[in-house]
Structure formats: C-alpha cells, structure tokens
Scaffold this active site. Structure first.
Site, PDB file in Angstrom:
ATOM      1  N   LYS A  82      84.077  57.923 -21.145  1.00 57.16           N
ATOM      2  CA  LYS A  82      85.028  56.893 -20.732  1.00 57.16           C
ATOM      3  C   LYS A  82      86.223  57.624 -20.146  1.00 57.16           C
ATOM      4  CE  LYS A  82      85.583  52.314 -21.187  1.00 57.16           C
ATOM      5  NZ  LYS A  82      84.570  51.257 -21.228  1.00 57.16           N
ATOM      6  N   GLY A 182      85.212  31.944 -24.756  1.00 58.81           N
ATOM      7  CA  GLY A 182      85.437  32.684 -23.513  1.00 58.81           C
ATOM      8  C   GLY A 182      84.338  32.424 -22.508  1.00 58.81           C
ATOM      9  N   VAL A 183      84.669  31.649 -21.465  1.00 59.07           N
ATOM     10  CA  VAL A 183      83.664  31.393 -20.418  1.00 59.07           C
ATOM     11  C   VAL A 183      84.138  32.037 -19.110  1.00 59.07           C
ATOM     12  CG1 VAL A 183      82.346  29.446 -21.302  1.00 59.07           C
ATOM     13  CG2 VAL A 183      84.597  29.014 -20.307  1.00 59.07           C
ATOM     14  N   GLY A 184      84.325  33.341 -19.179  1.00 59.69           N
ATOM     15  CA  GLY A 184      84.647  34.130 -17.989  1.00 59.69           C
ATOM     16  C   GLY A 184      83.359  34.537 -17.304  1.00 59.69           C
ATOM     17  N   VAL A 186      80.914  36.688 -18.119  1.00 64.22           N
ATOM     18  CA  VAL A 186      79.703  36.706 -18.948  1.00 64.22           C
ATOM     19  C   VAL A 186      79.482  35.338 -19.603  1.00 64.22           C
ATOM     20  CG1 VAL A 186      78.555  37.749 -20.935  1.00 64.22           C
ATOM     21  CG2 VAL A 186      79.941  39.182 -19.430  1.00 64.22           C
TER      22      VAL A 186
HETATM   23  P1  NAD Z   1      86.316  37.905 -18.297  1.00 62.46           P
HETATM   24  O1  NAD Z   1      87.718  38.398 -18.246  1.00 62.46           O
HETATM   25  O2  NAD Z   1      85.635  37.478 -17.036  1.00 62.46           O
HETATM   26  O3  NAD Z   1      86.201  36.658 -19.314  1.00 62.46           O
HETATM   27  C1  NAD Z   1      86.901  36.582 -20.511  1.00 62.46           C
HETATM   28  C2  NAD Z   1      87.281  35.123 -20.701  1.00 62.46           C
HETATM   29  O4  NAD Z   1      87.867  34.987 -21.987  1.00 62.46           O
HETATM   30  C3  NAD Z   1      88.315  34.626 -19.673  1.00 62.46           C
HETATM   31  O5  NAD Z   1      87.872  33.424 -19.086  1.00 62.46           O
HETATM   32  C4  NAD Z   1      89.583  34.434 -20.509  1.00 62.46           C
HETATM   33  O6  NAD Z   1      90.391  33.368 -20.048  1.00 62.46           O
HETATM   34  C5  NAD Z   1      88.991  34.115 -21.872  1.00 62.46           C
HETATM   35  N1  NAD Z   1      89.892  34.348 -23.009  1.00 62.46           N
HETATM   36  C6  NAD Z   1      90.845  35.294 -23.152  1.00 62.46           C
HETATM   37  N2  NAD Z   1      91.449  35.146 -24.339  1.00 62.46           N
HETATM   38  C7  NAD Z   1      90.850  34.117 -24.962  1.00 62.46           C
HETATM   39  C8  NAD Z   1      91.015  33.498 -26.223  1.00 62.46           C
HETATM   40  N3  NAD Z   1      91.937  33.912 -27.092  1.00 62.46           N
HETATM   41  N4  NAD Z   1      90.217  32.454 -26.547  1.00 62.46           N
HETATM   42  C9  NAD Z   1      89.282  32.000 -25.685  1.00 62.46           C
HETATM   43  N5  NAD Z   1      89.084  32.550 -24.451  1.00 62.46           N
HETATM   44  C10 NAD Z   1      89.855  33.606 -24.123  1.00 62.46           C
HETATM   45  O7  NAD Z   1      85.495  39.062 -19.036  1.00 62.46           O
HETATM   46  P2  NAD Z   1      83.926  39.261 -19.090  1.00 62.46           P
HETATM   47  O8  NAD Z   1      83.535  40.283 -18.099  1.00 62.46           O
HETATM   48  O9  NAD Z   1      83.250  37.942 -19.119  1.00 62.46           O
HETATM   49  O10 NAD Z   1      83.766  39.954 -20.521  1.00 62.46           O
HETATM   50  C11 NAD Z   1      83.861  39.215 -21.718  1.00 62.46           C
HETATM   51  C12 NAD Z   1      83.714  40.171 -22.908  1.00 62.46           C
HETATM   52  O11 NAD Z   1      82.450  40.834 -22.832  1.00 62.46           O
HETATM   53  C13 NAD Z   1      84.768  41.295 -22.953  1.00 62.46           C
HETATM   54  O12 NAD Z   1      85.017  41.602 -24.299  1.00 62.46           O
HETATM   55  C14 NAD Z   1      84.059  42.451 -22.284  1.00 62.46           C
HETATM   56  O13 NAD Z   1      84.573  43.693 -22.718  1.00 62.46           O
HETATM   57  C15 NAD Z   1      82.647  42.247 -22.795  1.00 62.46           C
HETATM   58  N6  NAD Z   1      81.613  42.845 -21.950  1.00 62.46           N
HETATM   59  C16 NAD Z   1      81.479  42.468 -20.665  1.00 62.46           C
HETATM   60  C17 NAD Z   1      80.487  43.033 -19.884  1.00 62.46           C
HETATM   61  C18 NAD Z   1      80.281  42.613 -18.458  1.00 62.46           C
HETATM   62  O14 NAD Z   1      79.212  42.915 -17.902  1.00 62.46           O
HETATM   63  N7  NAD Z   1      81.212  41.931 -17.839  1.00 62.46           N
HETATM   64  C19 NAD Z   1      79.618  43.990 -20.427  1.00 62.46           C
HETATM   65  C20 NAD Z   1      79.768  44.356 -21.761  1.00 62.46           C
HETATM   66  C21 NAD Z   1      80.775  43.771 -22.525  1.00 62.46           C
END
Ligand code: NAD
Length: 352
Positions: A82, A182-184, A186
C-alpha cells in the site's frame, strides 16, 4: 518520528518501507511492502492530509498487511502493499506531484504495484502511469480492468450465497431480507444484484440522492442512516465505512449474518468473537470484498483483461467463504481466525 520503525516492521511481518520525497512538487510518500511471498505487492495509493508522519506510517503498515491477507485469501499470485501520499487531495494533488509519485513507484521495479484508493482516482492513476508501468485499475480502453466496484459487488453476492448455504442449507437468496448500509459504487450494484435474486431490500445512506435512485430502481425500502445497521433482516451488508461493528453496536444488531464490502468493518479482532457470541455469522470483510482485487489480477493474464474470466474467478469467493465458515465451526475458531489461518497457510506454503 516517535514510532520504533524496525520494531513495527518486525511485529507486522513487513518486508520493508520506501520513503520517497520530491521537494519540487511537495510529494511525500511512504510505500509499504508487507509481503512479496506470493507475488508482487499490490495495493492502492491513499492520499490524505495526515497530521503526522507517524499517522501515515501506521496507516501504511496496517493497510499493506491487510492487502497480503486479502490477496492470499483470494488465492491470487500477489503479495500485499500500500502507499500513502501525505497531501490534501483537494488542494495539493497536482499532475507534477502524481508524476513524482509515479517515478517513486517505478524506482521499485515492479516489487510494488499501485492502484487507486481513498483520495486518488482513476484519472490520477493515468497520470502516474505516464511514469511507470506498475499501475493497475486503469480504464479498460487504456488496457486496465476499469472500476473494480461491480466485481466487488459480485464477490459480496457470492459470499452471501455461501453464507445462506451454510446457515439455511440453501444458497437461494429469493425472499431473504438484506439491509445495505451505503449504496455507493459497491452497495448500489449489490442492491441491483440482490433485487434480481428476489431479495427484500432495505437501504440507508447519508447521501439522500443515492438512496432515492436505488429505491426507484430496485423497490428497496429507505431506512434512516442511524437505523440501517439495526434493521431486522437475514443479512446485514455494510458497504460504507469501516470500524462500525464494536462492543456498542453488535448487541443491537438484528441480523443472522453480516456480509458486506466495507473494509475493516470490525473495530478490532475481539468483535469477531462478539459476533459469534451473538450467533451472527460473520464473513470476514477481506474475503467478501476480494472481488475487486481478483478483477485487477486478471490484468496479468497473458491474453489481457477479460470481464467474463474475472467474473468466473470472483465467484470462487463462494467456495472460499464456505471453506472458512466450515473450518471455523469444526475448529472451534471464530470466522476471522479461520480466514486468517487460511491466508497464513497459503503464505507459508508459498514461502517454502
Ligand atoms: P463509495 O464512496 O462509492 O460508497 C460509499 C457510500 O457510503 C456513499 O454513498 C456514502 O454516501 C455512504 N456513506 C458514508 N457514510 C455513511 C454512513 N454513516 N451511513 C450510511 N452510508 C454512508 O465507496 P465504495 O467504492 O462503494 O466502497 C464502499 C466500501 O467498500 C468502502 O469501505 C470500501 O473501502 C470498500 N471496498 C470497496 C471496493 C471497491 O471495489 N470499490 C473494494 C473493496 C472494498
């Protein structure tokens, strides 16, 4: 520096650290190489305005070690690394700084391979890639594997099928209730996949627009952000922040299983024991969310990246999850211990 660096390296089993500085651009980076036993150390670049070098160092040590376990649990021929850049991504992230960082990555000759992470984006990585070949996760049209999030969501789904098989004797998720925090990137894709599988969904997100659009698309029920974690459901899927499961929150959970993408969702290892004591089946986050790195690993295939091949590889998370849950039961360990033991056995097999 207050930290005893060599003691920390020894304690974590890290191979080394690389400090890089470029005064002309203000680039200050620490690259942590935890393990190259199974292959080059892969891990993203986190750009944050750390308050001190110690804080950055602790983060890079912790995150690089986690990458080793994630890659080993996924059975990939990759090690763990990292990088952190100590800078405010909103103000200090210039193309010159990113190029200086790219030269630092290049100087390691492929021992460390980078990707995007918190504070860095795919366009940033395209700038880094002007200085080094050792960058993954570039857009598909630039020869990379693109956004890993859809693959991560597929992997979480595979882990959920395995958990369902283990708990209820059938991998079928039709009619099961799932609460997604969290509906970002992933969480939204996971919601689509689960809706297609016939699940009843509840979703919560601090971003109301993200909730609205997924509710419209999947028919999910919107739940307040402070309540989503405690929603009564079959499976809780944390897909937002880390460190959300601890001595305070675990007793309030009303789910049968926890399977999600959020990195480091447990505050500490004792929380795996707390979940077990609460009769909640926990699929360790670094197993459930391995789809992203499995997708990236497909970039190294001799024929180049292919989504179809990546999905097949990601679906092996199902078998890995079942193996971990079964081992935990038969060995009297919690699921985190069983997942770490699996990763460690693969590391020691590779080091002989
Ligand atoms: P993202 O930023 O697209 O989505 C995160 C979502 O969580 C956002 O919509 C945000 O508004 C919401 N959020 C933030 N704080 C919150 C809370 N207190 N309550 C409810 N919702 C909240 O991120 P992502 O890429 O979807 O990743 C999500 C998680 O998965 C992270 O922990 C990331 O480290 C992990 N992850 C992601 C990947 C990937 O491929 N993107 C891979 C491995 C792990």
């Amino acid at each position: 520096m207050g930290i005893r660096v060599f003691d920390e390296l020894d304690r974590g089993g890290h191979e080394g650290l690389w400090f890089a500085s470029d005064p002309a651009t203000g680039m200050r980076s620490i690259i942590g190489i935890h393990s190259t036993v199974r292959g080059p150390a892969l891990g993203g670049t986190r750009i944050l305005p750390y308050r001190s070098t110690d804080e950055a160092l602790i983060d890079v040590l912790r995150l690089s070690r986690g990458m080793t376990y994630k890659a080993a649990a996924a059975g990939l021929p990759l090690g763990g690394g990292k990088a952190v850049i100590i800078a405010d991504p909103a103000t200090a992230k210039t193309p010159e700084l990113l190029k200086a960082y790219g030269r630092a990555v290049e100087s390691l000759g492929g021992t460390y391979i980078t990707a995007e992470d918190v504070g860095s984006t795919v366009p940033d990585m395209e700038i880094v890639a002007t200085q080094t070949r050792h960058v993954t996760g570039l857009p598909i049209e630039s020869g990379g594997s693109g956004d890993p999030s859809p693959a991560t969501a597929h992997g979480v789904l595979a882990a959920m099928h395995a958990a369902a098989e283990f708990i209820w004797g059938s991998a079928d998720l039709d009619g099961r209730s799932v609460a997604i925090q969290g509906v970002g990137k992933v969480g939204s894709e996971l919601a689509r996949l689960l809706a297609a599988a016939g699940c009843r969904l509840a979703v919560g997100d601090t971003n109301p627009r993200a909730v609205e659009s997924i509710v419209a698309e999947t028919g999910a029920r919107a739940v307040a952000t402070d309540a989503i974690l405690y929603e009564e459901c079959d499976i809780l899927a944390p897909c937002a922040l880390g460190a959300i499961l601890d001595a305070t929150t675990i007793p309030r959970l009303r789910c049968v299983a926890v399977v999600g993408s959020a990195n480091n969702m447990l505050l500490g290892p004792d929380d795996a024991t707390r979940l077990e004591a609460a009769s909640i089946t926990y699929v360790p986050d670094f197993v459930a969310n391995g789809g992203g790195i499995i997708n990236i690993a497909e970039e190294f295939h001799p024929n180049g990246y292919s989504w179809d091949r990546a999905v097949v590889a990601v679906e092996r998370i199902h078998d890995t999850t079942l193996e971990i849950l079964s081992r935990a039961r038969s060995e009297g360990a919690n699921t985190l211990q069983a997942a770490e033991a699996l990763a460690e056995s693969r590391l020691s097999a590779a080091s002989v």
